[in-house]
Design a protein around this motif. Structure first.
Motif, PDB file in Angstrom:
ATOM      1  N   THR A 126       0.771  -1.235  -0.188  1.00 21.62           N
ATOM      2  CA  THR A 126       0.502   0.378   0.259  1.00 21.62           C
ATOM      3  C   THR A 126       1.301   1.109  -0.037  1.00 21.62           C
ATOM      4  O   THR A 126       1.804   1.372   0.803  1.00 21.62           O
ATOM      5  N   GLU A 127       0.559   1.931  -1.330  1.00 21.65           N
ATOM      6  CA  GLU A 127       1.550   3.178  -0.538  1.00 21.65           C
ATOM      7  C   GLU A 127       0.590   4.275   0.214  1.00 21.65           C
ATOM      8  O   GLU A 127      -1.044   4.465  -0.400  1.00 21.65           O
ATOM      9  N   PHE A 128       1.582   5.373   0.678  1.00 19.15           N
ATOM     10  CA  PHE A 128       1.090   6.689   1.425  1.00 19.15           C
ATOM     11  C   PHE A 128       1.584   7.482   1.295  1.00 19.15           C
ATOM     12  O   PHE A 128       3.055   7.818   0.354  1.00 19.15           O
ATOM     13  N   ARG A 129       0.990   8.584   1.136  1.00 18.11           N
ATOM     14  CA  ARG A 129       1.351  10.032   0.881  1.00 18.11           C
ATOM     15  C   ARG A 129       1.359  11.569   2.055  1.00 18.11           C
ATOM     16  O   ARG A 129      -0.109  11.315   2.471  1.00 18.11           O
ATOM     17  N   LEU A 130       2.093  11.306   3.062  1.00 18.47           N
ATOM     18  CA  LEU A 130       1.675  12.860   4.014  1.00 18.47           C
ATOM     19  C   LEU A 130       2.371  13.916   3.172  1.00 18.47           C
ATOM     20  O   LEU A 130       3.343  14.254   2.852  1.00 18.47           O
ATOM     21  N   VAL A 131       1.499  14.754   3.921  1.00 18.38           N
ATOM     22  CA  VAL A 131       1.691  16.705   3.425  1.00 18.38           C
ATOM     23  C   VAL A 131       1.490  16.906   4.852  1.00 18.38           C
ATOM     24  O   VAL A 131       0.881  16.714   5.580  1.00 18.38           O
ATOM     25  N   THR A 132       3.686  18.112   4.698  1.00 14.84           N
ATOM     26  CA  THR A 132       3.463  18.065   5.955  1.00 14.84           C
ATOM     27  C   THR A 132       4.214  19.569   5.428  1.00 14.84           C
ATOM     28  O   THR A 132       4.660  19.835   4.573  1.00 14.84           O
ATOM     29  N   ASN A 133       4.219  20.610   6.646  1.00 13.57           N
ATOM     30  CA  ASN A 133       4.782  21.652   6.624  1.00 13.57           C
ATOM     31  C   ASN A 133       6.322  22.059   7.675  1.00 13.57           C
ATOM     32  O   ASN A 133       6.738  22.550   7.714  1.00 13.57           O
ATOM     33  N   LEU A 134       6.349  20.724   7.893  1.00 14.54           N
ATOM     34  CA  LEU A 134       7.760  20.361   8.536  1.00 14.54           C
ATOM     35  C   LEU A 134       9.029  20.403   7.283  1.00 14.54           C
ATOM     36  O   LEU A 134       9.215  19.963   6.697  1.00 14.54           O
ATOM     37  N   GLY A 138      17.783  23.384   7.082  1.00 14.00           N
ATOM     38  CA  GLY A 138      17.747  24.048   7.877  1.00 14.00           C
ATOM     39  C   GLY A 138      18.101  23.266   9.617  1.00 14.00           C
ATOM     40  O   GLY A 138      18.247  22.721  10.036  1.00 14.00           O
ATOM     41  N   ASP A 139      17.850  24.525  10.549  1.00 15.55           N
ATOM     42  CA  ASP A 139      18.260  24.371  11.704  1.00 15.55           C
ATOM     43  C   ASP A 139      16.676  23.304  12.475  1.00 15.55           C
ATOM     44  O   ASP A 139      17.359  22.360  13.276  1.00 15.55           O
ATOM     45  N   ALA A 140      15.481  23.294  12.180  1.00 14.70           N
ATOM     46  CA  ALA A 140      14.456  22.398  12.857  1.00 14.70           C
ATOM     47  C   ALA A 140      13.779  21.674  11.756  1.00 14.70           C
ATOM     48  O   ALA A 140      12.987  21.361  11.063  1.00 14.70           O
ATOM     49  N   ALA A 141      14.927  21.254  10.743  1.00 12.49           N
ATOM     50  CA  ALA A 141      14.391  20.200   9.360  1.00 12.49           C
ATOM     51  C   ALA A 141      14.380  18.891  10.320  1.00 12.49           C
ATOM     52  O   ALA A 141      14.904  18.307  11.232  1.00 12.49           O
ATOM     53  N   VAL A 142      13.486  18.247   9.682  1.00 10.42           N
ATOM     54  CA  VAL A 142      12.858  17.050   9.570  1.00 10.42           C
ATOM     55  C   VAL A 142      13.059  16.155   8.865  1.00 10.42           C
ATOM     56  O   VAL A 142      12.479  16.436   8.152  1.00 10.42           O
ATOM     57  N   ASP A 143      13.861  14.470   8.874  1.00  4.73           N
ATOM     58  CA  ASP A 143      13.895  13.947   7.666  1.00  4.73           C
ATOM     59  C   ASP A 143      12.754  13.178   7.208  1.00  4.73           C
ATOM     60  O   ASP A 143      12.531  12.203   8.922  1.00  4.73           O
ATOM     61  N   ASP A 144      12.348  12.000   6.274  1.00  3.03           N
ATOM     62  CA  ASP A 144      11.406  11.383   5.798  1.00  3.03           C
ATOM     63  C   ASP A 144      11.569  10.679   7.028  1.00  3.03           C
ATOM     64  O   ASP A 144      10.226  10.288   7.092  1.00  3.03           O
ATOM     65  N   ASP A 145      12.363  10.056   7.054  1.00  5.14           N
ATOM     66  CA  ASP A 145      11.797   8.765   7.914  1.00  5.14           C
ATOM     67  C   ASP A 145      11.432   9.350  10.015  1.00  5.14           C
ATOM     68  O   ASP A 145      10.361   8.559  10.609  1.00  5.14           O
ATOM     69  N   GLU A 146      11.905  10.179  10.077  1.00  5.48           N
ATOM     70  CA  GLU A 146      11.409  10.875  11.046  1.00  5.48           C
ATOM     71  C   GLU A 146       9.798  11.126  11.399  1.00  5.48           C
ATOM     72  O   GLU A 146       8.872  10.971  11.594  1.00  5.48           O
TER      73      GLU A 146
END
Length: 235
Positions: A126-134, A138-146
């Motif tokens: 099953t494929e998922f797509r997450l939309v985020t404003n993270l 930059g200093d507050a970067a959030v990677d895909d795994d997180e």
């Protein structure tokens, strides 16, 4: 017959609980009453359970139970929950694509562009797509795994809360004091973990709800879960 061993799981819990620490409602019976209430789908209230118990040889009333909820230690429930939680394994297996980017969400002129994460569940394909404003940098970067882990944990909380409310009676708080409410939450979580651990005959299915229904059908051959628990401890 239960394969993996609802009786053994329950006995492992009950054996460590004292039976002579209180003259009327000992710690083991107190725990049994709470777990019975959470698991028994035939009970609409704790008063129903005590009426059943009083008519079958258990000399304890609901007022004693209510008083116990205001002052009994939560430690027993906390320890049982922690031990069960250590045993339950997490079976999620997710893998993400490397492609990330921005996508416009909505058709209006002021629609915003957001980062989209694509990933799939390899077990269900099953494929998922997450939309985020993270942010991705930059200093507050959030990677895909997180982001994957945040979503998994958040959705897991939603599913857990739904199951606790729908099937383990956490939709209705039966005490009015903080101590009793905390105990009820712990008991619902303990019942949930027991359902995760127990195995049942294959023809009944494999989901938590299937396990819940199977245990209910077994309990219906007894007077109550309390009676069944007491039977188990002496087997």
């Amino acid at each position: 017959m239960i394969i993996n061993s609802f009786p053994e799981i329950v006995k492992g819990i009950l054996r460590g609980l004292p039976k002579n620490d209180y003259p009327v409602l000992n710690s083991r019976l107190f725990f049994e009453c709470w777990l019975s209430y959470a698991l028994d789908n035939s009970l609409t209230s704790m008063r129903d359970l005590f009426k059943r118990l009083n008519n079958t040889g258990f000399d304890v009333d609901i007022s004693t139970f209510s008083k116990a909820n205001s002052h009994r230690s939560q430690k027993t429930f906390q320890e049982v929950y922690q031990k069960l939680n250590e045993v339950v394994q997490n079976n999620w297996k997710l893998e993400f694509d490397d492609v990330t980017g921005l996508i416009k969400v909505g058709a209006s002129d002021d629609a915003q562009a957001y980062r989209v994460i694509n990933f799939c569940d390899l077990e269900t394909k099953t494929e998922f797509r997450l939309v985020t404003n993270l942010p991705e940098s930059g200093d507050a970067a959030v990677d895909d795994d997180e982001i994957r882990d945040i979503y998994r944990l958040r959705w897991g909380v939603e599913l857990l809360w739904k199951f606790l409310k729908m099937h383990l009676k956490l939709d209705k708080l039966i005490t009015k004091n903080v101590n009793g409410i905390t105990i009820q939450i712990y008991v619902s979580l303990i019942a949930y973990l027991i359902l995760q651990l127990v195995s049942i005959p294959a023809q009944w299915g494999y989901t938590l709800l299937d396990k819940f229904r199977y245990l209910q059908s077994c309990m219906c051959q007894k007077i109550s879960y309390v009676h069944w628990f007491e039977e188990m401890i002496f087997c």
